[in-house]
Design a protein around this motif. Structure first.
Motif, PDB file in Angstrom:
ATOM      1  N   ASP A 170     -48.308 -13.182 -27.890  1.00  0.00           N
ATOM      2  CA  ASP A 170     -49.087 -13.632 -29.047  1.00  0.00           C
ATOM      3  C   ASP A 170     -48.357 -14.785 -29.743  1.00  0.00           C
ATOM      4  O   ASP A 170     -47.256 -14.604 -30.265  1.00  0.00           O
ATOM      5  N   THR A 171     -48.946 -15.949 -29.719  1.00  0.00           N
ATOM      6  CA  THR A 171     -48.500 -17.182 -30.383  1.00  0.00           C
ATOM      7  C   THR A 171     -47.295 -17.835 -29.719  1.00  0.00           C
ATOM      8  O   THR A 171     -46.790 -18.845 -30.214  1.00  0.00           O
ATOM      9  N   SER A 221     -52.755 -16.834 -27.993  1.00  0.00           N
ATOM     10  CA  SER A 221     -52.532 -15.455 -28.427  1.00  0.00           C
ATOM     11  C   SER A 221     -53.120 -14.509 -27.393  1.00  0.00           C
ATOM     12  O   SER A 221     -54.250 -14.037 -27.526  1.00  0.00           O
ATOM     13  N   ILE A 253     -49.908 -14.013 -39.695  1.00  0.00           N
ATOM     14  CA  ILE A 253     -49.943 -14.216 -38.256  1.00  0.00           C
ATOM     15  C   ILE A 253     -48.533 -14.069 -37.689  1.00  0.00           C
ATOM     16  O   ILE A 253     -47.547 -14.282 -38.390  1.00  0.00           O
ATOM     17  N   ASP A 280     -58.324  -9.618 -38.318  1.00  0.00           N
ATOM     18  CA  ASP A 280     -58.414  -9.746 -39.779  1.00  0.00           C
ATOM     19  C   ASP A 280     -59.819  -9.365 -40.242  1.00  0.00           C
ATOM     20  O   ASP A 280     -60.802 -10.013 -39.875  1.00  0.00           O
TER      21      ASP A 280
END
Length: 509
Positions: free
Chosen positions: A265-266, A299, A208, A380
């Protein structure tokens, strides 16, 4: 005072009809029937390299000015970490005006290079021909449309030096000088040697982005002579903490200046407020879009801005990864936003286990209210082995707007909404010039999905072509503040019917 956009009006016509409740608007997958055989290669390998999970982009634009939308698709290619045996490259499909397309990639000279990510179309030199900006891992490509059916790569000549993992991009006129500028999202600092092992040696997984450093995005100012200058630091948008995957440029506070939203993202999302003097101030935290309601970064993998409730203020939609729900930000009119995602239970429920890469407002049924469609797919491919309720391939979603509240109408929207894809983005436009909005989904490791709207034009629609004469040709980043849009009125459907056939048209779809 912002400059007004002058439009050349040729012919004006409208169509009116009533949509019956027992005749829902549906979409039909016409990919194969339309002659589109291109397939995306995600370069999936045992090394589980992070770029494999994110690539795949698409654009609908009129490259030859015939009034019909054409298709551009982004693929992977040879690079430091990928050596394909039979590289397919990017693809340009020309609209045959009869419901089919033909590939003209090699003739047009836009096959691309490197490990591609996304694409943005815009007429940066205002010569009347749409150009292309392609993003990818450690490169961008600028294709100048020569107006004869071919393109010329002018990246170096234009001064576009974006050495990093570029993802999304947006054309805008941030300084209102009449020239289209360019904002390019930079994702993370990454190279093959930094591909950490996540999971275990026997069952490697994709890591990630929290394991990687962020990277500053780029703002390139158009010099008006075919070249650009990197003004990222000077303008105040070179934030090294960003992990940008999506961008939308829009005037969010109605001051006549284009602002920039970067979905990360994140890490927290950014909202760059345009100060009107060539600089921006980042107000994501103060505006309420930086974090979730409980103060956690999400995200963000897509972004769009439109006025979905008709109050004259542009709202935001930012989809996130699974377990985070998607964000629907209502504009409060004071440079703050309220996340209405929870207040829309059907949207909250449907998106809980989804990962959205492309979210767009659209009026799919031409009833005057803006709806929402989202392309989905988890990054994923093994996610289901440790999260049983989350799938790698996911269904796209369609939410209908009922007085500012959204209902999930995906089940009745046609066969393409019942199938699952590894969606990575989408494009909207009227590909058949019948007055309703069609959809194109870009997938990761599979064919694109071209969906024809059947029935959206049963309500009224209006086709227009706007051409800026004092602003840049497309009129982006110009004009006065947005005004309140009447509810339940004639839907303004921007179409691409040729003027010779008696319609005004916008080649951007």
């Amino acid at each position: 005072m912002a400059r007004k956009i002058l439009a050349s009006i040729l012919v004006l016509t409208a169509a009116f009809a009533a949509v019956s409740a027992d005749q829902p608007v549906t979409f039909l997958d016409i990919t194969r029937a339309a002659g589109i055989t291109w397939v995306h290669d995600n370069a999936m390998s045992p090394d589980r390299l992070l770029p494999e999970t994110m690539n795949g982009g698409a654009a609908l634009f009129d490259y030859n000015n015939d009034g019909w939308l054409d298709i551009y698709l982004v693929n992977t290619g040879e690079c430091e970490f990928y050596k394909p045996r039979n590289p397919r490259g990017n693809a340009l499909y020309e609209n045959n005006r009869d419901g089919t397309f033909r590939e003209v990639t090699q003739k047009a000279g836009v096959a691309g290079r490197g490990f591609g990510n996304g694409v943005a179309a815009g007429d940066y030199d205002s010569d009347g021909w749409m150009d292309l900006l392609v993003t990818g891992v450690n490169f961008v490509i600028l294709y100048h449309n020569k107006g004869d059916g071919t393109f010329e790569e002018v990246t170096a000549k234009a001064g576009l030096n974006a050495e990093g993992w570029s993802t999304s991009a947006a054309w805008l006129d941030y300084d209102k000088d009449g020239h289209l500028d360019l904002y390019v999202c930079n994702f993370i600092v990454w190279k093959p040697s930094m591909n950490y092992i996540c999971g275990n040696y026997d069952n490697k997984g994709y890591c990630i982005p929290t394991l990687f450093k962020g990277a500053p995005s780029w703002l390139f100012r158009n010099n008006g002579d075919g070249t650009f200058t990197d003004v990222s630091k000077k303008a105040g948008v070179a934030n090294p903490q960003g992990k940008g995957l999506a961008v939308v440029a829009a005037d969010l506070n109605n001051d006549g200046w284009i602002d920039i939203v970067q979905a990360n993202d994140t890490v927290e999302n950014f909202l760059y407020k345009n100060n009107g003097d060539g600089t921006f101030t980042e107000i994501g935290l103060m505006s309420g879009i930086a974090y979730s309601r409980d103060g956690a970064p999400r995200s963000g993998m897509g972004a769009d801005a439109q006025d979905y409730n008709g109050d004259g203020l542009l709202d935001l939609c930012i989809p996130n990864i699974d377990q985070q729900m998607f964000s629907l930000y209502r504009n409060n009119g004071d440079e703050t936003f309220e996340d209405e995602g929870v207040e829309n239970p059907e949207m909250a429920t449907a998106t809980r286990t989804m990962s959205g890469w492309g979210a767009s407002f659209l009026d799919y049924d031409n009833n005057g209210d803006l709806d929402v469609t989202i392309a989905n797919g988890h990054p994923d491919d093994r996610i289901n082995t440790y999260q049983p309720k989350v799938m790698y391939q996911e269904r796209p979603l369609l939410f209908a707007n009922f007085n500012g509240r959204f209902r999930n109408v995906s089940e009745s929207a046609g066969e393409p909404f019942q199938k699952s894809y590894s969606g990575r983005g989408h494009a909207l436009g009227d590909i058949d010039n019948d007055g309703d909005t069609d959809l194109l989904i870009a997938t990761n490791g599979g064919p694109p999905v071209l969906m024809r709207n059947d029935g959206g034009n049963r309500n009224g629609w209006l086709g227009i072509r706007l051409q800026g004469t004092k602003s840049n040709r497309e009129g982006i980043g110009e004009g006065p503040a947005v005004h309140r849009r009447p509810r339940r009125f004639l839907s303004t459907q921007i179409t691409s019917r040729p003027a010779a056939q008696g319609r005004l048209h916008d080649p951007r779809g």
